[in-house]
Design an enzyme around this catalytic site. Structure first.
Site, short mmCIF file in Angstrom:
data_model
loop_
_atom_site.label_atom_id
_atom_site.label_comp_id
_atom_site.label_asym_id
_atom_site.label_seq_id
_atom_site.Cartn_x
_atom_site.Cartn_y
_atom_site.Cartn_z
N HIS A 95 0.85 -1.19 0.00
CA HIS A 95 0.00 0.00 0.00
C HIS A 95 0.88 1.23 0.00
O HIS A 95 1.95 1.23 0.62
CB HIS A 95 -0.92 0.01 1.23
CG HIS A 95 -2.07 0.95 1.07
ND1 HIS A 95 -1.97 2.29 1.35
CD2 HIS A 95 -3.33 0.74 0.62
CE1 HIS A 95 -3.13 2.86 1.08
NE2 HIS A 95 -3.97 1.95 0.63
N ASP A 154 -7.96 -5.41 0.12
CA ASP A 154 -8.51 -6.20 -0.98
C ASP A 154 -8.04 -7.65 -0.98
O ASP A 154 -8.51 -8.45 -1.78
CB ASP A 154 -8.17 -5.54 -2.32
CG ASP A 154 -9.04 -4.32 -2.53
OD1 ASP A 154 -10.17 -4.33 -2.02
OD2 ASP A 154 -8.58 -3.37 -3.17
N1 CMC Z 1 4.13 -7.58 -5.14
C1 CMC Z 1 5.46 -7.57 -5.33
N2 CMC Z 1 6.24 -6.47 -5.15
C2 CMC Z 1 5.63 -5.34 -4.76
C3 CMC Z 1 4.25 -5.27 -4.54
C4 CMC Z 1 3.49 -6.45 -4.74
N3 CMC Z 1 2.16 -6.43 -4.54
N4 CMC Z 1 3.90 -4.01 -4.17
C5 CMC Z 1 5.04 -3.31 -4.16
N5 CMC Z 1 6.10 -4.12 -4.50
C6 CMC Z 1 7.52 -3.73 -4.52
C7 CMC Z 1 7.85 -2.89 -5.74
O1 CMC Z 1 8.27 -3.68 -6.83
C8 CMC Z 1 8.95 -2.01 -5.20
O2 CMC Z 1 10.13 -2.78 -5.13
P1 CMC Z 1 11.57 -2.08 -5.39
O3 CMC Z 1 11.72 -1.05 -4.30
O4 CMC Z 1 12.56 -3.19 -5.31
O5 CMC Z 1 11.50 -1.47 -6.74
C9 CMC Z 1 8.53 -1.73 -3.76
O6 CMC Z 1 7.75 -2.88 -3.39
C10 CMC Z 1 7.70 -0.46 -3.59
O7 CMC Z 1 6.59 -0.55 -4.48
P2 CMC Z 1 5.95 0.68 -5.26
O8 CMC Z 1 5.29 0.15 -6.49
O9 CMC Z 1 6.98 1.75 -5.43
O10 CMC Z 1 4.88 1.17 -4.19
P3 CMC Z 1 3.66 2.10 -4.49
O11 CMC Z 1 3.39 2.82 -3.23
O12 CMC Z 1 3.90 2.92 -5.71
O13 CMC Z 1 2.47 1.07 -4.86
C11 CMC Z 1 0.63 -0.39 -4.66
C12 CMC Z 1 1.47 0.70 -3.97
C13 CMC Z 1 -0.58 -0.69 -3.79
C14 CMC Z 1 0.13 0.13 -6.03
C15 CMC Z 1 1.50 -1.65 -4.86
O14 CMC Z 1 1.93 -2.14 -3.61
C16 CMC Z 1 0.79 -2.74 -5.64
O15 CMC Z 1 0.81 -2.73 -6.88
N6 CMC Z 1 0.10 -3.70 -4.94
C17 CMC Z 1 -0.72 -4.70 -5.61
C18 CMC Z 1 -2.05 -4.09 -6.01
C19 CMC Z 1 -2.97 -3.88 -4.83
O16 CMC Z 1 -3.14 -4.78 -4.00
N7 CMC Z 1 -3.63 -2.71 -4.79
C20 CMC Z 1 -4.66 -2.40 -3.78
C21 CMC Z 1 -4.29 -1.28 -2.87
S1 CMC Z 1 -5.37 -1.21 -1.45
C22 CMC Z 1 -6.92 -0.78 -2.08
C23 CMC Z 1 -7.01 0.66 -2.40
O17 CMC Z 1 -7.01 1.49 -1.46
O18 CMC Z 1 -7.12 0.97 -3.58
#
Ligand code: CMC
Length: 431
Positions: free
Chosen positions: A308, A366
């Site tokens: 998140h 989720d």
């Molecule tokens: N699986 C594997 N790696 C992950 C994941 C994941 N679900 N989420 C983040 N990472 C890794 C990412 O690759 C990055 O690694 P590195 O630092 O080595 O490059 C690190 O963790 C930070 O990730 P980020 O993408 O920079 O983080 P963000 O804050 O931009 O993204 C997120 C947040 C929720 C979009 C992401 O965690 C994700 O895609 N999760 C899966 C989708 C999901 O479950 N979304 C629902 C969110 S809760 C409901 C809502 O409020 O909408």
């Protein structure tokens, strides 16, 4: 107390300026950079808003490090335990919990608006039978803009309130109709003797041929999930609604924009993606393979329902849902449901894996919501629609707050231009 300030110095030209620090009720101080371009001739850069507050808001507070979520000051755990969705809707819209008579009146108003125009029903026929229900939602909710000219003066607070009531009341009707269209059954009219969630279940699962009474356990579970999804401060879809509304667009168009933003798998689309992922994994023996895929930078696979932007401890909504998940599965479905067992094992493995621990990737809301929706008999492609029904309250509350904010003007981010410098046009013959 003297104003808190921060001095910013440009080491390149020696110019400096004092910036005001603003304190909210809670949370970190915020540096006011609105004078920065005027004073220093520079912009700030924060491409996905990891450290930028876009507005003042008194609706929802999140502390991502501590795993805290509060609506209007009330902890989500207390609301989840003791309240119902419509009461929470009132709280989010008006700022205070309603008295009993205020609640009854609000419930009556919402019931009064549950029907959609008969002509709107024909919109659904324009969609192919297998259209994704979120695609239908974006189109049909946007089209509401064309129906309610009697109350579309966005500068009139009473008109804004009527639009808010209409959206909250009609969203379940439109959502259920998108489902019925998908499965080829006739639309069911709302039943105003039922409460908000009971009525939604009726419109989803009743048919004209048979009586249907919503199961109280399903109604309770749905109230809980809707409460947990009702608002989440300046997330992507709330920010989309605010930015759309900042141009003074009509509220139905703004909410349609919010629905479009919610649909993405990084946001509300994650609940559908989690179930699809669990189905793809299929069996606990495959977990290691998929964990390895999630960690592999050359593989686009992510563990859906994990991570998140704000919660770097745990998502308090996930903790609540996880507990309820057991209860619902025990009462409504097979408690040895392999999907739930798979999810539980996946969570265990990920939480012990260094990759997820180091990055503070915990299960989010989720991860479990889809499993409960499945136990309630709701199809995967409707999960994000369920999220949209609940989040409509948050969208509308934020839109109303923004529209009455004296600081409100059109939102307009700036950019770092990286394109070509000035050059002369060259005719075809010389290119
Ligand atoms: N699986 C594997 N790696 C992950 C994941 C994941 N679900 N989420 C983040 N990472 C890794 C990412 O690759 C990055 O690694 P590195 O630092 O080595 O490059 C690190 O963790 C930070 O990730 P980020 O993408 O920079 O983080 P963000 O804050 O931009 O993204 C997120 C947040 C929720 C979009 C992401 O965690 C994700 O895609 N999760 C899966 C989708 C999901 O479950 N979304 C629902 C969110 S809760 C409901 C809502 O409020 O909408």
């Amino acid at each position: 107390m003297a104003d808190k300030t921060l001095t910013l110095k440009n080491n390149g030209n020696g110019k400096s300026t004092e910036l005001r620090l603003i304190s909210g009720t809670e949370g970190p101080d915020v540096m006011d950079i609105s004078s920065l371009y005027r004073e220093m001739g520079i912009f700030t850069y924060d491409p996905v808003f990891v450290a930028t507050a876009s507005c003042h808001s008194s609706i929802t507070y999140i502390d991502g490090d501590e795993g805290i979520l509060r609506y209007r000051g009330y902890p989500i755990e207390q609301l989840a335990r003791s309240s119902n969705f419509l009461e929470v809707a009132y709280l989010l819209l008006y700022g205070e919990l309603p008295s009993e008579s205020q609640f009854n009146e609000f419930q009556e108003i919402i019931r009064y608006h549950t029907m959609i125009k008969e002509t709107l029903k024909s919109f659904f026929d324009g969609f192919h039978y297998d259209a994704h229900p979120m695609g239908i939602m974006v189109g049909v909710v946007g089209s509401l803009s064309a129906f309610y000219h009697d109350s579309l003066d966005i500068h009139n607070p009473r008109h804004r309130e009527i639009s808010a009531h209409r959206m909250i009341a009609k969203m379940p009707t439109i959502a259920a109709a998108s489902y019925k269209h998908n499965i080829g059954e006739p639309f069911m009219y709302p039943r105003n003797d039922l409460d908000y969630c009971g009525n939604f279940l009726h419109m989803m699962f009743a048919t004209p041929c048979e009586d249907y009474e919503p199961d109280p356990i399903a109604v309770k579970a749905m109230n809980l999930l809707f409460i947990l999804h009702a608002d989440h401060e300046q997330n992507a879809s709330n920010s989309t609604v605010r930015l759309s509304g900042s141009s003074q667009a009509n509220p139905f168009a703004c909410i349609a924009a919010g629905i479009a933003s919610l649909w993405g798998p990084a946001h509300g689309g994650a609940n559908e993606a989690v179930l699809n992922m669990l189905q793809e994994i299929g069996d606990v023996s495959q977990i290691d393979k998929y964990i390895a895929k999630a960690k592999d930078k050359d593989d686009s696979f992510r563990l859906m329902g994990f991570g998140h932007r704000v919660y770097k401890n745990f998502d308090p909504r996930a903790t609540i849902i996880r507990e309820v998940c057991h209860e619902v599965l025990e009462k409504l479905a097979d408690s040895n449901n392999p999907m739930f067992e798979l999810a539980r094992r996946l969570e265990e493995v990920a939480l012990e894996d260094d990759y997820f621990v180091e990055r503070k990737l915990y299960p989010n809301v989720d991860f479990y919501s889809g499993i409960i929706y499945r136990a309630l008999g709701i199809r995967n492609n409707m999960f994000t629609v369920m999220f949209a029904i609940a989040r409509t309250v948050g969208w509308v509350a934020h839109w109303m707050e923004m529209m009455s904010d004296p600081e409100q003007r059109i939102g307009r981010p700036r950019q770092i231009y990286t394109g070509a410098g000035e050059r002369d046009y060259v005719p075809f013959s010389k290119r």
